[in-house]
Write an enzyme that holds these catalytic residues in place. Structure first.
Site, PDB file in Angstrom:
ATOM      1  N   SER A  14       0.831  -1.217   0.000  1.00 38.81           N
ATOM      2  CA  SER A  14       0.000   0.000   0.000  1.00 38.81           C
ATOM      3  C   SER A  14       0.860   1.259   0.000  1.00 38.81           C
ATOM      4  O   SER A  14       0.531   2.244  -0.647  1.00 38.81           O
ATOM      5  CB  SER A  14      -0.958  -0.009   1.193  1.00 38.81           C
ATOM      6  OG  SER A  14      -0.275   0.192   2.424  1.00 38.81           O
ATOM      7  N   MET A  91      10.161  -6.659   4.738  1.00 33.28           N
ATOM      8  CA  MET A  91      10.262  -7.278   6.052  1.00 33.28           C
ATOM      9  C   MET A  91      11.530  -8.104   6.260  1.00 33.28           C
ATOM     10  O   MET A  91      11.598  -8.947   7.137  1.00 33.28           O
ATOM     11  CB  MET A  91       9.026  -8.147   6.321  1.00 33.28           C
ATOM     12  CG  MET A  91       7.709  -7.392   6.206  1.00 33.28           C
ATOM     13  SD  MET A  91       7.655  -5.891   7.209  1.00 33.28           S
ATOM     14  CE  MET A  91       7.246  -6.566   8.801  1.00 33.28           C
ATOM     15  N   ARG A  92      12.548  -7.876   5.419  1.00 30.71           N
ATOM     16  CA  ARG A  92      13.810  -8.595   5.613  1.00 30.71           C
ATOM     17  C   ARG A  92      14.830  -7.658   6.241  1.00 30.71           C
ATOM     18  O   ARG A  92      14.953  -6.489   5.823  1.00 30.71           O
ATOM     19  CB  ARG A  92      14.362  -9.119   4.279  1.00 30.71           C
ATOM     20  CG  ARG A  92      13.416 -10.030   3.517  1.00 30.71           C
ATOM     21  CD  ARG A  92      13.011 -11.253   4.291  1.00 30.71           C
ATOM     22  NE  ARG A  92      14.160 -12.120   4.606  1.00 30.71           N
ATOM     23  CZ  ARG A  92      14.096 -13.143   5.463  1.00 30.71           C
ATOM     24  NH1 ARG A  92      12.971 -13.368   6.121  1.00 30.71           N
ATOM     25  NH2 ARG A  92      15.144 -13.900   5.696  1.00 30.71           N
ATOM     26  N   LEU A  94      18.429  -6.283   6.524  1.00 35.16           N
ATOM     27  CA  LEU A  94      19.512  -6.185   5.553  1.00 35.16           C
ATOM     28  C   LEU A  94      20.857  -6.156   6.271  1.00 35.16           C
ATOM     29  O   LEU A  94      20.984  -5.588   7.364  1.00 35.16           O
ATOM     30  CB  LEU A  94      19.330  -4.923   4.707  1.00 35.16           C
ATOM     31  CG  LEU A  94      18.060  -4.916   3.843  1.00 35.16           C
ATOM     32  CD1 LEU A  94      17.763  -3.512   3.344  1.00 35.16           C
ATOM     33  CD2 LEU A  94      18.191  -5.891   2.671  1.00 35.16           C
ATOM     34  N   HIS A 110       8.699   3.248   9.069  1.00 34.26           N
ATOM     35  CA  HIS A 110       8.550   2.399  10.252  1.00 34.26           C
ATOM     36  C   HIS A 110       7.320   2.888  11.016  1.00 34.26           C
ATOM     37  O   HIS A 110       7.164   4.104  11.226  1.00 34.26           O
ATOM     38  CB  HIS A 110       9.804   2.494  11.133  1.00 34.26           C
ATOM     39  CG  HIS A 110       9.745   1.658  12.359  1.00 34.26           C
ATOM     40  ND1 HIS A 110       9.917   0.294  12.319  1.00 34.26           N
ATOM     41  CD2 HIS A 110       9.507   1.991  13.646  1.00 34.26           C
ATOM     42  CE1 HIS A 110       9.801  -0.179  13.555  1.00 34.26           C
ATOM     43  NE2 HIS A 110       9.551   0.818  14.388  1.00 34.26           N
ATOM     44  N   THR A 142      20.334   2.784   8.182  1.00 34.10           N
ATOM     45  CA  THR A 142      21.734   2.568   8.566  1.00 34.10           C
ATOM     46  C   THR A 142      21.843   1.129   9.074  1.00 34.10           C
ATOM     47  O   THR A 142      20.853   0.424   9.187  1.00 34.10           O
ATOM     48  CB  THR A 142      22.142   3.538   9.706  1.00 34.10           C
ATOM     49  OG1 THR A 142      21.225   3.356  10.800  1.00 34.10           O
ATOM     50  CG2 THR A 142      22.091   4.980   9.226  1.00 34.10           C
ATOM     51  N   LEU A 145      19.252  -1.319  13.253  1.00 33.41           N
ATOM     52  CA  LEU A 145      17.829  -1.467  12.887  1.00 33.41           C
ATOM     53  C   LEU A 145      16.999  -0.246  13.305  1.00 33.41           C
ATOM     54  O   LEU A 145      17.058   0.200  14.461  1.00 33.41           O
ATOM     55  CB  LEU A 145      17.259  -2.723  13.563  1.00 33.41           C
ATOM     56  CG  LEU A 145      15.813  -3.068  13.214  1.00 33.41           C
ATOM     57  CD1 LEU A 145      15.716  -3.532  11.757  1.00 33.41           C
ATOM     58  CD2 LEU A 145      15.267  -4.134  14.156  1.00 33.41           C
ATOM     59  N   GLN A 174      -1.597   7.758   7.706  1.00 32.21           N
ATOM     60  CA  GLN A 174      -0.556   8.793   7.770  1.00 32.21           C
ATOM     61  C   GLN A 174       0.717   8.368   7.052  1.00 32.21           C
ATOM     62  O   GLN A 174       1.407   9.191   6.458  1.00 32.21           O
ATOM     63  CB  GLN A 174      -0.258   9.137   9.236  1.00 32.21           C
ATOM     64  CG  GLN A 174      -1.446   9.731   9.971  1.00 32.21           C
ATOM     65  CD  GLN A 174      -2.056  10.918   9.231  1.00 32.21           C
ATOM     66  OE1 GLN A 174      -1.349  11.798   8.737  1.00 32.21           O
ATOM     67  NE2 GLN A 174      -3.377  10.914   9.111  1.00 32.21           N
ATOM     68  N   GLU A 175       1.008   7.059   7.074  1.00 32.80           N
ATOM     69  CA  GLU A 175       2.149   6.567   6.290  1.00 32.80           C
ATOM     70  C   GLU A 175       1.984   6.944   4.825  1.00 32.80           C
ATOM     71  O   GLU A 175       2.932   7.408   4.167  1.00 32.80           O
ATOM     72  CB  GLU A 175       2.253   5.045   6.405  1.00 32.80           C
ATOM     73  CG  GLU A 175       2.616   4.537   7.777  1.00 32.80           C
ATOM     74  CD  GLU A 175       2.655   3.023   7.832  1.00 32.80           C
ATOM     75  OE1 GLU A 175       2.983   2.395   6.818  1.00 32.80           O
ATOM     76  OE2 GLU A 175       2.359   2.475   8.904  1.00 32.80           O
TER      77      GLU A 175
HETATM   78  C1  GRF Z   1       2.975  -0.976   7.203  1.00 28.68           C
HETATM   79  O1  GRF Z   1       2.399  -0.922   8.483  1.00 28.68           O
HETATM   80  C2  GRF Z   1       4.352  -0.378   7.252  1.00 28.68           C
HETATM   81  O2  GRF Z   1       4.499   0.547   8.314  1.00 28.68           O
HETATM   82  C3  GRF Z   1       5.232  -1.540   7.521  1.00 28.68           C
HETATM   83  O3  GRF Z   1       4.670  -2.585   6.747  1.00 28.68           O
HETATM   84  C4  GRF Z   1       3.234  -2.433   6.802  1.00 28.68           C
HETATM   85  C5  GRF Z   1       2.618  -2.806   5.472  1.00 28.68           C
HETATM   86  O4  GRF Z   1       3.046  -1.879   4.525  1.00 28.68           O
HETATM   87  N1  GRF Z   1       6.601  -1.250   7.176  1.00 28.68           N
HETATM   88  P1  GRF Z   1       2.539  -1.969   2.977  1.00 28.68           P
HETATM   89  O5  GRF Z   1       1.032  -1.900   2.985  1.00 28.68           O
HETATM   90  O6  GRF Z   1       3.004  -3.290   2.411  1.00 28.68           O
HETATM   91  O7  GRF Z   1       3.152  -0.769   2.309  1.00 28.68           O
END
Ligand code: GRF
Length: 196
Positions: A14, A91-92, A94, A110, A142, A145, A174-175
């Site tokens: 998203s 979600m990995r 690095l 984040h 950086t 984490l 808000q993201e």
């Molecule tokens: C979101 O809550 C974001 O903050 C986190 O991953 C979640 C899903 O993000 N990093 P998205 O919908 O895949 O962009």
């Protein structure tokens, strides 16, 4: 000179969608690749629907060998030659080597008001702590984490009775506002934090 942006995702994407949609008109950046560590990530289909080149590097094929996974990821990135990487629901974790290679050119979003709640389960931790506000942060990545220089933050209230899902949904809105604003400013070379 338009900056070339690659977006890294793991799931629905998203944030990626909003970033791609924002790079229009006289925007200083354009999206040249969306890449995921999960070939089944729904965001890959959405990116393709928007006409963005996609790639997948399945981290499971590397059986925990992070440097090997990252070498394959870097090979895909090299083909697109991005100037900026945006981690968006990626979600990995690095390695320091990969992060160092992209030092100063890799952003992440984040779902907390860093430096509070680095790591996972940010909303549950904020609720558990009884916080009255929460939010999200875009930062430069950086080796440590969720610890790099902050490029933007957006705040939301924590409301009585909020569940983790309620708070996550409020923060996600808000993201989607924050990340595009930060990317546009960053692509113009302006590191002034965006505060919403
Ligand atoms: C979101 O809550 C974001 O903050 C986190 O991953 C979640 C899903 O993000 N990093 P998205 O919908 O895949 O962009």
């Amino acid at each position: 000179m338009t900056k070339r942006v690659a977006i890294l995702i793991s799931g629905g994407g998203s944030n990626m969608i909003r970033l791609v949609e924002s790079m229009a008109g006289d925007h200083p950046a354009s999206c040249v690749l969306v890449v995921s560590n999960d070939p089944a990530a729904a965001g890959l289909l959405r990116a393709a629907e928007m006409g963005i080149p996609t790639a997948a590097v399945d981290h499971r094929a590397f059986k925990g060998d992070r440097p090997a996974f990252e070498a394959a990821l870097q090979a895909e990135l090299d083909k697109a030659a991005p100037d900026i990487l945006c981690l968006a629901g990626f979600m990995r974790v690095l390695t320091a080597g990969f992060v160092q290679h992209w030092d100063g050119r890799m952003l992440n979003i984040h779902p907390s008001l860093l430096p509070k709640y680095k790591g996972l389960h940010t909303h549950a931790r904020a609720l558990e702590a009884g916080d009255t506000e929460a939010g999200c942060t875009v930062h430069l990545v950086t080796a440590a984490l969720d610890d790099g220089p902050i490029l933007g933050q957006a705040r939301v209230p924590v409301l009585p009775g909020d569940t983790e899902a309620d708070l996550a949904a409020r923060v996600l809105v808000q993201e989607h506002r924050l990340y595009p604003l930060v990317l546009e400013r960053f692509a113009r070379g302006d590191l002034t934090p965006v505060m919403l």
